[in-house]
Motif scaffolding. Structure first.
Motif, PDB file in Angstrom:
ATOM      1  N   VAL A 167       1.129   7.925  -1.810  1.00 18.50           N
ATOM      2  CA  VAL A 167       2.126   8.514  -2.701  1.00 18.50           C
ATOM      3  C   VAL A 167       1.905   8.035  -4.139  1.00 18.50           C
ATOM      4  O   VAL A 167       2.020   8.819  -5.087  1.00 18.50           O
ATOM      5  CB  VAL A 167       3.560   8.210  -2.212  1.00 18.50           C
ATOM      6  CG1 VAL A 167       4.598   8.695  -3.208  1.00 18.50           C
ATOM      7  CG2 VAL A 167       3.799   8.838  -0.847  1.00 18.50           C
ATOM      8  N   VAL A 168       1.561   6.772  -4.308  1.00 18.63           N
ATOM      9  CA  VAL A 168       1.273   6.246  -5.649  1.00 18.63           C
ATOM     10  C   VAL A 168       0.069   6.977  -6.247  1.00 18.63           C
ATOM     11  O   VAL A 168       0.098   7.400  -7.412  1.00 18.63           O
ATOM     12  CB  VAL A 168       1.023   4.717  -5.607  1.00 18.63           C
ATOM     13  CG1 VAL A 168       0.472   4.209  -6.935  1.00 18.63           C
ATOM     14  CG2 VAL A 168       2.299   3.979  -5.239  1.00 18.63           C
ATOM     15  N   LYS A 217       8.020   9.058 -14.031  1.00 17.92           N
ATOM     16  CA  LYS A 217       9.123   8.340 -13.376  1.00 17.92           C
ATOM     17  C   LYS A 217       8.865   8.209 -11.890  1.00 17.92           C
ATOM     18  O   LYS A 217       9.073   7.142 -11.292  1.00 17.92           O
ATOM     19  CB  LYS A 217      10.431   9.089 -13.630  1.00 17.92           C
ATOM     20  CG  LYS A 217      11.618   8.654 -12.793  1.00 17.92           C
ATOM     21  CD  LYS A 217      12.327   7.473 -13.372  1.00 17.92           C
ATOM     22  CE  LYS A 217      13.672   7.199 -12.744  1.00 17.92           C
ATOM     23  NZ  LYS A 217      13.644   6.684 -11.382  1.00 17.92           N
ATOM     24  N   LEU A 218       8.400   9.298 -11.269  1.00 19.54           N
ATOM     25  CA  LEU A 218       8.088   9.252  -9.843  1.00 19.54           C
ATOM     26  C   LEU A 218       6.970   8.260  -9.550  1.00 19.54           C
ATOM     27  O   LEU A 218       6.989   7.573  -8.525  1.00 19.54           O
ATOM     28  CB  LEU A 218       7.727  10.646  -9.329  1.00 19.54           C
ATOM     29  CG  LEU A 218       8.867  11.659  -9.285  1.00 19.54           C
ATOM     30  CD1 LEU A 218       8.334  13.059  -9.016  1.00 19.54           C
ATOM     31  CD2 LEU A 218       9.911  11.258  -8.266  1.00 19.54           C
ATOM     32  N   LEU A 219       5.999   8.160 -10.458  1.00 19.28           N
ATOM     33  CA  LEU A 219       4.921   7.180 -10.298  1.00 19.28           C
ATOM     34  C   LEU A 219       5.489   5.761 -10.323  1.00 19.28           C
ATOM     35  O   LEU A 219       5.133   4.927  -9.483  1.00 19.28           O
ATOM     36  CB  LEU A 219       3.861   7.358 -11.383  1.00 19.28           C
ATOM     37  CG  LEU A 219       2.744   6.316 -11.439  1.00 19.28           C
ATOM     38  CD1 LEU A 219       1.977   6.248 -10.124  1.00 19.28           C
ATOM     39  CD2 LEU A 219       1.803   6.623 -12.606  1.00 19.28           C
ATOM     40  N   CYS A 238      -1.003  17.010 -15.238  1.00 20.79           N
ATOM     41  CA  CYS A 238      -0.095  17.565 -16.253  1.00 20.79           C
ATOM     42  C   CYS A 238      -0.710  17.427 -17.642  1.00 20.79           C
ATOM     43  O   CYS A 238      -0.697  18.378 -18.435  1.00 20.79           O
ATOM     44  CB  CYS A 238       1.261  16.863 -16.208  1.00 20.79           C
ATOM     45  SG  CYS A 238       2.284  17.250 -14.786  1.00 20.79           S
ATOM     46  N   VAL A 239      -1.236  16.266 -17.929  1.00 19.66           N
ATOM     47  CA  VAL A 239      -1.868  16.029 -19.236  1.00 19.66           C
ATOM     48  C   VAL A 239      -3.010  17.021 -19.455  1.00 19.66           C
ATOM     49  O   VAL A 239      -3.118  17.642 -20.523  1.00 19.66           O
ATOM     50  CB  VAL A 239      -2.384  14.574 -19.347  1.00 19.66           C
ATOM     51  CG1 VAL A 239      -3.230  14.386 -20.597  1.00 19.66           C
ATOM     52  CG2 VAL A 239      -1.218  13.600 -19.328  1.00 19.66           C
ATOM     53  N   HIS A 240      -3.847  17.201 -18.457  1.00 22.13           N
ATOM     54  CA  HIS A 240      -4.991  18.103 -18.590  1.00 22.13           C
ATOM     55  C   HIS A 240      -4.548  19.552 -18.749  1.00 22.13           C
ATOM     56  O   HIS A 240      -5.127  20.298 -19.545  1.00 22.13           O
ATOM     57  CB  HIS A 240      -5.943  17.955 -17.405  1.00 22.13           C
ATOM     58  CG  HIS A 240      -6.587  16.613 -17.333  1.00 22.13           C
ATOM     59  ND1 HIS A 240      -7.320  16.064 -18.362  1.00 22.13           N
ATOM     60  CD2 HIS A 240      -6.587  15.677 -16.347  1.00 22.13           C
ATOM     61  CE1 HIS A 240      -7.751  14.867 -18.020  1.00 22.13           C
ATOM     62  NE2 HIS A 240      -7.307  14.604 -16.799  1.00 22.13           N
ATOM     63  N   ASP A 267       0.063   9.482  -9.563  1.00 27.55           N
ATOM     64  CA  ASP A 267      -0.845   9.235 -10.685  1.00 27.55           C
ATOM     65  C   ASP A 267      -1.695  10.466 -10.978  1.00 27.55           C
ATOM     66  O   ASP A 267      -1.850  10.876 -12.133  1.00 27.55           O
ATOM     67  CB  ASP A 267      -1.736   8.029 -10.379  1.00 27.55           C
ATOM     68  CG  ASP A 267      -2.695   7.729 -11.513  1.00 27.55           C
ATOM     69  OD1 ASP A 267      -2.220   7.450 -12.634  1.00 27.55           O
ATOM     70  OD2 ASP A 267      -3.922   7.790 -11.286  1.00 27.55           O
ATOM     71  N   ARG A 268      -2.244  11.082  -9.940  1.00 31.08           N
ATOM     72  CA  ARG A 268      -3.097  12.268 -10.125  1.00 31.08           C
ATOM     73  C   ARG A 268      -2.299  13.445 -10.678  1.00 31.08           C
ATOM     74  O   ARG A 268      -2.785  14.190 -11.518  1.00 31.08           O
ATOM     75  CB  ARG A 268      -3.775  12.665  -8.804  1.00 31.08           C
ATOM     76  CG  ARG A 268      -4.730  11.624  -8.239  1.00 31.08           C
ATOM     77  CD  ARG A 268      -5.761  11.075  -9.210  1.00 31.08           C
ATOM     78  NE  ARG A 268      -6.458  12.119  -9.921  1.00 31.08           N
ATOM     79  CZ  ARG A 268      -7.022  11.981 -11.118  1.00 31.08           C
ATOM     80  NH1 ARG A 268      -6.977  10.835 -11.741  1.00 31.08           N
ATOM     81  NH2 ARG A 268      -7.626  12.988 -11.705  1.00 31.08           N
TER      82      ARG A 268
END
Length: 119
Positions: free
Chosen positions: A88-89, A41-43, A99-101, A93-94
C-alpha cells in the motif's frame, strides 16, 4: 480504506481524456492536482500504518521465534507479516508520482494547443 481509495485514484489516472480539448485538460488538471494532494496524505497515512505493523511484527517475531533463528530469517518473517502494508505504501507513492507526471503532460498539451491557436 486507504487501499480502496488509492485504487479509485488509480482508475481515474488510467482513464483516457480528450487531449485536444483545452477545457477538458483544464478540468482534469484541477482534478489531478486535488488527487495528488490526497495521495500525498494517503502516502503518509499508509506509511504510519506500515510502521506500526512493522513494530508489531518485530515484537511478534522476537516473542515467538526461537533464539537460534538467524537474524535474516527473522527479518524475512517480519517483512512477510507486513507485506500488504508495504504494498500500500508503494502504491501510494507510485500514484503520487503518476499525478505529477500527468500534470506535467497536461501542461505540455495545453502549451501545444495554445501554440496551435496562436499560429
Amino acid at each position: 480504506m486507504i487501499e480502496e481509495r488509492l485504487n479509485e485514484i488509480q482508475s481515474i489516472l488510467e482513464a483516457g481524456y480528450d487531449s485536444d480539448n483545452g477545457n477538458i485538460i483544464n478540468e482534469r488538471l484541477t482534478l489531478i492536482s486535488t488527487l495528488m494532494a490526497e495521495s500525498g496524505k494517503l502516502l503518509a497515512d499508509a506509511t504510519l500504518v506500515y510502521e506500526i505493523e512493522l513494530k508489531k511484527g518485530i515484537l511478534e517475531v522476537l516473542t515467538n521465534i526461537p533464539d537460534y533463528t538467524s537474524a535474516s530469517v527473522q527479518n524475512s518473517l517480519v517483512k512477510t507479516l507486513c507485506a500488504n502494508n508495504h504494498k500500500v505504501v508503494i502504491l501510494a507513492d507510485r500514484i503520487n508520482r503518476a499525478c505529477v507526471h500527468q500534470i506535467d503532460t497536461m501542461r505540455t498539451q495545453l502549451s501545444y494547443i495554445k501554440t496551435l491557436i496562436q499560429s
